[in-house]
Motif scaffolding. Structure first.
Motif: not given
Length: 301
Positions: A111-120, A275-288
């Motif tokens: 949730a914090p990552f999705l809010i910060e990145e404005n990801l749906m 991957q796109s930059p945001k998808l790369e960051r999403l991948s890192a967040a999911v792995l963490a």
């Protein structure tokens, strides 16, 4: 030849909704127009792209094209979202996730990552043994799956181990298993199963007692919260992830029917190599998140 934007959105709408009629409603055009667009696209590609079944499914060529289109769409969305004139536009990511992951740990951790990145998130749910298929069919750009092998063009990274224990209410345990979990009462006691794709219970019963699926009565309850509620109500016994067990054992609401005889499911994160930059960051967040919540993989060998 690449499809034009109208053909691309039409193909994805058919695969997302499962029918030409629902795709037409989503796109605010007629079903005839949907059919014409797909017919023209298939003629241009020189191959059928959609199997006209219920629901509609992509052919192999359709899968490859859908995978390309979703990745292209994400890159376009990300470019527009980061442009100065459209910086507030949210980015939508199609993701395939298993039910227990969504119910127990994914959203609180992300949730914090999705809010910060404005990801749906556009989440498609399925059993952990079947989410890989959604990625393969072009319905998702990333997936949480029990499949350890990557799809061509993708990479796979371990998230961790989700441990399941065979749980029941104290009253259920006293009624059906007064002498403890055993083969003969297990043939009569009602089992709880998530859905007909769920093999956790069947694998446990075969491993522990040699009982094949169908040799004991089952409730089918395809909701993670309702599944645990049914156990607490004494309707049956079933495999529950340890994250969902929580304090219920200490509170006396449920008991472990087979201490030490758990079932471990290793989960993996599947994503495209490019991957796109945001998808790369999403991948890192999911792995963490997975490595924070789930058990680590046992050492090799």
């Amino acid at each position: 030849m690449l499809p034009d934007s109208r053909q691309a959105e039409t193909l994805l709408a058919i695969l997302d909704t499962g029918s030409f009629e629902q795709a037409a409603a989503q796109l605010h055009i007629t079903a005839s127009a949907v059919s014409q667009r797909i017919g023209a696209l298939e003629a241009a590609q020189g191959a059928p792209l959609v199997i006209r079944s219920r629901p509609c499914r992509p052919t192999r060529a359709g899968q490859h094209l859908a995978q390309y289109l979703r990745r292209s769409k994400l890159l376009e969305q990300e470019f527009l979202a980061e442009s100065s004139e459209d910086s507030a536009r949210p980015l939508s990511v199609p993701m395939a996730v298993n039910h227990d992951t969504l119910a127990n740990w994914l959203l609180p951790e992300l949730a914090p990552f999705l809010i910060e990145e404005n990801l749906m998130l556009d989440i498609a749910l399925d059993d952990q043994d079947h989410t890989y298929t959604l990625l393969e069919r072009g319905l998702a750009l990333a997936a949480v799956s029990a499949e350890p092998q990557p799809m061509r063009g993708c990479m796979v990274q371990p998230l961790g181990v989700m441990r399941y224990n065979m749980m029941a209410s104290p009253a259920f345990a006293r009624r059906w298993f007064p002498g403890g979990l055993a083969r003969e009462p297990a043939r009569r006691a009602p089992m709880l199963v998530f859905d007909r794709k769920d093999l956790l219970q069947a694998n446990f019963m075969l491993r522990e007692f040699g009982l094949a699926a169908g040799s004991y009565p089952c409730h089918y309850i395809p909701s993670s919260p309702a599944f645990v509620q049914a156990i607490e109500l004494g309707l049956g016994y079933g495999m529950v992830p340890e994250q969902q067990v929580g304090d219920r054992v200490h509170q006396g609401a449920i008991v472990d029917m087979a201490p030490g005889r758990h079932s471990d499911v290793t989960l993996y994160w599947h994503s495209w190599r490019v991957q796109s930059p945001k998808l790369e960051r999403l991948s890192a967040a999911v792995l963490a998140a997975g490595r924070h919540i789930l058990r680590p993989l046992p050492p090799a060998g």
